[in-house]
Structure formats: structure tokens, C-alpha cells
Design a protein around this motif. Structure first.
Motif, short mmCIF file in Angstrom:
data_model
loop_
_atom_site.label_atom_id
_atom_site.label_comp_id
_atom_site.label_asym_id
_atom_site.label_seq_id
_atom_site.Cartn_x
_atom_site.Cartn_y
_atom_site.Cartn_z
N GLY A 189 10.20 -0.60 44.45
CA GLY A 189 10.13 -1.66 45.46
C GLY A 189 10.15 -3.04 44.82
O GLY A 189 9.52 -3.97 45.31
N GLY A 190 10.93 -3.17 43.73
CA GLY A 190 11.00 -4.45 43.01
C GLY A 190 11.68 -5.55 43.80
O GLY A 190 11.59 -6.73 43.43
N SER A 191 12.35 -5.17 44.91
CA SER A 191 12.97 -6.19 45.77
C SER A 191 12.07 -6.56 46.94
O SER A 191 12.38 -7.46 47.71
CB SER A 191 14.29 -5.63 46.32
N GLY A 192 10.94 -5.86 47.09
CA GLY A 192 10.08 -6.07 48.26
C GLY A 192 9.13 -7.26 48.08
O GLY A 192 9.10 -7.92 47.04
N LEU A 193 8.37 -7.49 49.12
CA LEU A 193 7.47 -8.65 49.15
C LEU A 193 6.41 -8.58 48.05
O LEU A 193 6.14 -9.58 47.37
CB LEU A 193 6.82 -8.68 50.55
N ALA A 194 5.81 -7.42 47.87
CA ALA A 194 4.80 -7.26 46.82
C ALA A 194 5.49 -7.12 45.46
O ALA A 194 5.16 -7.82 44.49
CB ALA A 194 3.94 -6.03 47.10
N GLY A 195 6.47 -6.21 45.39
CA GLY A 195 7.09 -5.87 44.11
C GLY A 195 7.85 -7.02 43.47
O GLY A 195 7.85 -7.17 42.24
N SER A 196 8.49 -7.85 44.28
CA SER A 196 9.29 -8.95 43.70
C SER A 196 8.39 -9.96 43.01
O SER A 196 8.70 -10.47 41.93
CB SER A 196 10.14 -9.63 44.78
N ARG A 197 7.25 -10.25 43.61
CA ARG A 197 6.32 -11.22 42.99
C ARG A 197 5.67 -10.60 41.75
O ARG A 197 5.46 -11.27 40.73
CB ARG A 197 5.27 -11.63 44.02
N LEU A 198 5.38 -9.31 41.86
CA LEU A 198 4.80 -8.60 40.71
C LEU A 198 5.76 -8.62 39.52
O LEU A 198 5.36 -8.89 38.38
CB LEU A 198 4.48 -7.16 41.13
N ALA A 199 7.03 -8.36 39.81
CA ALA A 199 8.04 -8.36 38.73
C ALA A 199 8.12 -9.74 38.09
O ALA A 199 8.18 -9.87 36.85
CB ALA A 199 9.40 -7.94 39.30
N GLU A 200 8.11 -10.76 38.93
CA GLU A 200 8.20 -12.14 38.43
C GLU A 200 7.00 -12.46 37.51
O GLU A 200 7.17 -13.01 36.42
CB GLU A 200 8.19 -13.07 39.65
N MET A 201 5.80 -12.07 37.96
CA MET A 201 4.60 -12.40 37.18
C MET A 201 4.49 -11.56 35.91
O MET A 201 4.03 -12.03 34.87
CB MET A 201 3.35 -12.28 38.06
N ALA A 202 4.91 -10.30 35.99
CA ALA A 202 4.86 -9.44 34.80
C ALA A 202 5.84 -9.94 33.74
O ALA A 202 5.53 -9.98 32.54
CB ALA A 202 5.17 -7.99 35.19
N LEU A 203 7.03 -10.35 34.21
CA LEU A 203 8.04 -10.89 33.27
C LEU A 203 7.51 -12.16 32.60
O LEU A 203 7.65 -12.34 31.39
CB LEU A 203 9.31 -11.26 34.03
N ALA A 204 6.88 -13.02 33.42
CA ALA A 204 6.39 -14.31 32.92
C ALA A 204 5.34 -14.13 31.83
O ALA A 204 5.20 -14.96 30.94
CB ALA A 204 5.83 -15.15 34.07
N ARG A 205 4.61 -13.03 31.88
CA ARG A 205 3.58 -12.84 30.84
C ARG A 205 4.10 -11.99 29.67
O ARG A 205 3.35 -11.64 28.76
CB ARG A 205 2.30 -12.26 31.43
N GLY A 206 5.40 -11.64 29.72
CA GLY A 206 6.02 -10.99 28.57
C GLY A 206 6.15 -9.48 28.65
O GLY A 206 6.49 -8.83 27.66
N ALA A 259 15.56 -9.78 42.03
CA ALA A 259 15.88 -11.00 41.29
C ALA A 259 15.27 -10.98 39.90
O ALA A 259 15.77 -11.65 39.00
CB ALA A 259 15.36 -12.21 42.07
N CYS A 260 14.20 -10.24 39.71
CA CYS A 260 13.48 -10.26 38.42
C CYS A 260 13.38 -8.86 37.82
O CYS A 260 13.19 -7.89 38.54
CB CYS A 260 12.06 -10.79 38.61
N GLY A 261 13.46 -8.81 36.50
CA GLY A 261 13.34 -7.53 35.81
C GLY A 261 14.69 -6.84 35.72
O GLY A 261 15.69 -7.31 36.29
N ARG A 262 14.69 -5.71 34.99
CA ARG A 262 15.94 -4.96 34.88
C ARG A 262 16.09 -4.09 36.13
O ARG A 262 15.27 -3.19 36.37
CB ARG A 262 15.86 -4.06 33.63
N GLY A 263 17.08 -4.40 36.96
CA GLY A 263 17.25 -3.66 38.21
C GLY A 263 17.66 -2.21 37.96
O GLY A 263 18.59 -1.96 37.21
N VAL A 264 16.92 -1.29 38.57
CA VAL A 264 17.24 0.13 38.43
C VAL A 264 17.30 0.74 39.82
O VAL A 264 16.32 0.69 40.56
CB VAL A 264 16.13 0.88 37.63
N ARG A 265 18.43 1.29 40.17
CA ARG A 265 18.52 1.92 41.50
C ARG A 265 17.69 3.20 41.48
O ARG A 265 17.86 4.05 40.60
CB ARG A 265 19.98 2.20 41.83
N LEU A 266 16.73 3.29 42.39
CA LEU A 266 15.85 4.46 42.43
C LEU A 266 15.60 4.79 43.89
O LEU A 266 14.90 4.05 44.58
CB LEU A 266 14.53 4.12 41.70
N ASP A 267 16.24 5.85 44.36
CA ASP A 267 16.16 6.17 45.78
C ASP A 267 15.03 7.17 46.00
O ASP A 267 15.04 8.27 45.44
CB ASP A 267 17.51 6.76 46.22
#
Ligand SMILES: NC(=O)c1ccc[n+]([C@@H]2O[C@H](COP(=O)([O-])OP(=O)(O)OC[C@H]3O[C@@H](n4cnc5c(N)ncnc54)[C@H](OP(=O)(O)O)[C@@H]3O)[C@@H](O)[C@H]2O)c1
Length: 292
Positions: free
Chosen positions: A7-24, A37-45
Motif C-alpha cells: 500500500g505504498g501508494s495509499g494515504l498511510a503507506g505513501s507518507r511512511l515511504a517518504e519518511m522512511a526514505l528521508a531517514r535513509g 511516488a517514493c521508494g522502489r515501486g514493486v507491483r504486489l497484488d
């Protein structure tokens, strides 16, 4: 840390990805339709259990935050088989993949596991979902607990649309900003959660490998109407455009809990980055919107 966010594109996951990336962190952002928008996008159905297990085996993350779900409450009621496949069977595959890869699992769950007759629910309180969505998420909790922790949250909001949708707070801000009257219910009570605050708590839960159930929502219980009025005050918008209505006025297919507010005292005690009071979250939201 190597972290996989479903759910890296979702409301929770997108912000989480952004913050995790920002801290390295090394971040994998799972998605179904909307490329994150953030992180390495992986299609996972989540409808493809074998694909899920393979993807986790291939990426072998230290932690998985499983936030993907069929979140449309009325659609879950209408399409129960689909909701079961995505929210229950999909979660089963994520938990199995996590176990096989030795990944710590944080399962993002919901206040809708409760019936909403009482409110300010604690982690150990009796569950009793009144919708199929709530039931499917509760079954997901049971499948995840052994492999990590369950993080229940409530009415998430944030500064950007996500997964093709505008969240409740943005809808209010956009409507009031364009001078449009809106109706908001006075008799439904929640503990609204800024996605940045949620993401910080989820990261801490993953870092510290917390076990058990946690209520990771905002710290303040309000009605949806009062939430809307406080948003208007914070953003200096005209709260007279917010018209009070009742839950019974709304044409929902699935029943909603009346008061699904969460008691967050356990998280406030345990976490360094704990649940924020509403006023602090709204100030943070304003800052985030101003800074873009
Ligand atoms: N939003 C709330 O107010 C709220 C309140 C309490 C609990 N929760 C829980 O919090 C979690 C995150 O919610 P959210 O609001 O961030 O969700 P959201 O914005 O509705 O996004 C849903 C996410 O799940 C993904 N997804 C949907 N179907 C999928 C499938 N078949 N396979 C793989 N991914 C799929 C979507 O991917 P695409 O964008 O690519 O379709 C998207 O990334 C959920 O587990 C939800 O139950 C949410």
C-alpha cells in the motif's frame, strides 16, 4: 533498515515511504494500480498469494508494514468475496511471506473492528465489527499477530490525495476554500490521525519490533463535525459553511460504528513518537501544506 510497505501508494503507506526514505531506509513500495511516488515501486497484488510470497522472498526486508487493503467500506459489504480475498487471504500470504523471510510484520488495522457502542476502546477490549470491512480486517489481525504487531488506527488524513482519493480533511479544506457548504455528522466520534504522526509511530514499532496490539491514532476524541470546525479554525476558513447532520441522514450501505474512538494511552506511554493531540496534528498539517 530494509522496509517493504504494502500500500505504498495509499494515504498511510505513501507518507511512511517518504519518511522512511528521508531517514535513509531502503524502501520497497508495493502497489496494485497507482505507482508510488517514493521508494522502489514493486507491483504486489494481494489477489496473488504466490506472487506475494515470491516478492517477499526475493526482497527479504527486515520489516514489512502491511497497509494495503480494500478500504472502501461499502464495496467490502457489496463484494464480500473480493474483500475476503484481498484483506484476509492477501494478509495470510503477507504473513506467511514474512515468516519465511524472517521479516518483522506490522499490520495496519482499524477502529472498525469495534462495534462503536462505547468508544475510547483499549487494545484488550472486546471486538465486534458491524461491517464486513471491519470483520475482514479483524481476521487479518489474527493472521498477523504471531509475526509481529497490530497497529489499529482511525480516520487517517494528510496533506495530499493518495491512491486516487481525497481524504476527509482535504475534502473539508477544499470545500471551505471554494466557499462550498458541506454537511458533516455531529453524532459519529473518532480519533483522527495525521498520516505523518501515524508513519512515525509505525516506523518506531518496526524499529523496536514491538509485539501485541497498539492503538496508533491521534490522541483526541472528537465528532466528525468538531474535527471539521477545528480544521476550519486552524486554516482560517469559514466554519459557518459546515452544516451539522446526523449519521441517519447518510445513505451508507454498510453500518458504521457510532463511536470508534481509540484510547491511545498504551502508545503514549510506550512510544517516543506517540499519538499527537488534535491541535498539534493540525498545526503540523498546516506547516506541511505551507511547505509543500
Ligand atoms: N483511511 C482510513 O481512514 C483508515 C482508518 C483506519 C484504518 N485504516 C487502515 O489503514 C491502512 C491504510 O489505509 P489507507 O487509507 O492508507 O489506504 P488507501 O489510501 O485506501 O490505499 C489503499 C492501498 O492499498 C492498495 N491496494 C488495494 N488493493 C490492492 C490489491 N489488490 N493488491 C495490492 N495492493 C492493493 C492500494 O494500491 P493502489 O493505489 O495501487 O490501488 C493502496 O496503496 C488500511 O489497511 C486500512 O484498513 C485506514
Amino acid at each position: 533498515m530494509k522496509i517493504f510497505i504494502t500500500g505504498g501508494s495509499g494515504l498511510a503507506g505513501s507518507r511512511l515511504a517518504e519518511m522512511a526514505l528521508a531517514r535513509g531506509d531502503e524502501v520497497f513500495s508495493g502497489y496494485a494500480h497507482n505507482r508510488p511516488a517514493c521508494g522502489r515501486g514493486v507491483r504486489l497484488d494481494l489477489l496473488d498469494p504466490d506472487g506475494i510470497r515470491d516478492t517477499i522472498e526475493r526482497t527479504r526486508p527486515d520489516a514489512i508494514v502491511h497497509s494495503a487493503a480494500l478500504t472502501d467500506v461499502d464495496r467490502c459489504e457489496r463484494e464480500k468475496d473480493l474483500a475476503f480475498k484481498i484483506n484476509v487471504e492477501g494478509t495470510r500470504a503477507v504473513a506467511e511471506g514474512a515468516r519465511a523471510a524472517g521479516s518483522f510484520l506490522v499490520y495496519v488495522s482499524t477502529d472498525y473492528v469495534f462495534d462503536g457502542r462505547r468508544g475510547l476502546y483499549r487494545e484488550g477490549d472486546q471486538t465486534g465489527p458491524v461491517s464486513y470491512y471491519g470483520l475482514s480486517k479483524l481476521l487479518g489481525e489474527e493472521l498477523s499477530l504471531d509475526q509481529g504487531c497490530v497497529a489499529r488506527t482511525c480516520v487517517i488524513y494528510g496533506r495530499r490525495p493518495a491512491s486516487g482519493k481525497v481524504n476527509f480533511a482535504l475534502w473539508i479544506l477544499n470545500s471551505l476554500g471554494s466557499g462550498k457548504e458541506i454537511s458533516v455528522v455531529t453524532d459519529q466520534f473518532i480519533t483522527p490521525t495525521l498520516n505523518s504522526n501515524l508513519a512515525a509511530m509505525l516506523l518506531e514499532a518496526a524499529d523496536r519490533q514491538l509485539s501485541g496490539i497498539y492503538h496508533l491514532s491521534g490522541a483526541s476524541r472528537v465528532s466528525r463535525y468538531d474535527f471539521a470546525c477545528q480544521l476550519a479554525d486552524t486554516f482560517e476558513l469559514d466554519s459557518r459553511l459546515i452544516l451539522p447532520s446526523r449519521m441517519s441522514d447518510l445513505d451508507w450501505l454498510a453500518e458504521r460504528p457510532k463511536d470508534s474512538s481509540l484510547d491511545t494511552s498504551k502508545a503514549r506511554q510506550m512510544l517516543k513518537n506517540g499519538p499527537l493531540p488534535l491541535n498539534d496534528s493540525l498545526q503540523l498539517l498546516k506547516k506541511e501544506i505551507i511547505e509543500g
